[in-house]
Design an enzyme around this catalytic site. Sequence first.
Site, PDB file in Angstrom:
ATOM      1  N   CYS A  31       0.833  -1.207   0.000  1.00 55.99           N
ATOM      2  CA  CYS A  31       0.000   0.000   0.000  1.00 55.99           C
ATOM      3  C   CYS A  31       0.871   1.262   0.000  1.00 55.99           C
ATOM      4  O   CYS A  31       1.581   1.536   0.964  1.00 55.99           O
ATOM      5  CB  CYS A  31      -0.897  -0.038   1.231  1.00 55.99           C
ATOM      6  SG  CYS A  31      -1.747   1.492   1.620  1.00 55.99           S
ATOM      7  N   CYS A  34       0.202   3.696   2.800  1.00 53.15           N
ATOM      8  CA  CYS A  34       0.693   3.110   4.058  1.00 53.15           C
ATOM      9  C   CYS A  34       2.201   3.318   4.186  1.00 53.15           C
ATOM     10  O   CYS A  34       2.697   3.691   5.255  1.00 53.15           O
ATOM     11  CB  CYS A  34       0.386   1.614   4.109  1.00 53.15           C
ATOM     12  SG  CYS A  34      -1.362   1.191   4.068  1.00 53.15           S
TER      13      CYS A  34
END
Length: 102
Positions: A31, A34
């Site tokens: 991600c 992230c």
Amino acid sequence: MAVVSLTKDNFNSEVLESSGTVFVDFWAPWCGPCRMTSPFVDAAAEERTDVKFCKVNVEDEMDLASMFNVTSIPTLMVFKDGKSVKREMGAKDKEGILAMLA
């Protein structure tokens, strides 16, 4: 303070049974937002030593992600004395993370 990696085995003791404030970052290695948020979580942990900072890799801990209805990552949660008090989704910088703790 070091960021604690959470699993289903230590989540209760590290978060739900913990007194005080715990910040939890639900993330995944693939991600992009992230990965962008992660160093800011680490920096906030260095600054706010009164708060326990933790991360949950949702790929490894799907049951925890499901338990907290994490459908989008990063999902950032603040727990106080074992109770969820704040939840936000999306990338945040250090100031945004610290604002969640205010």
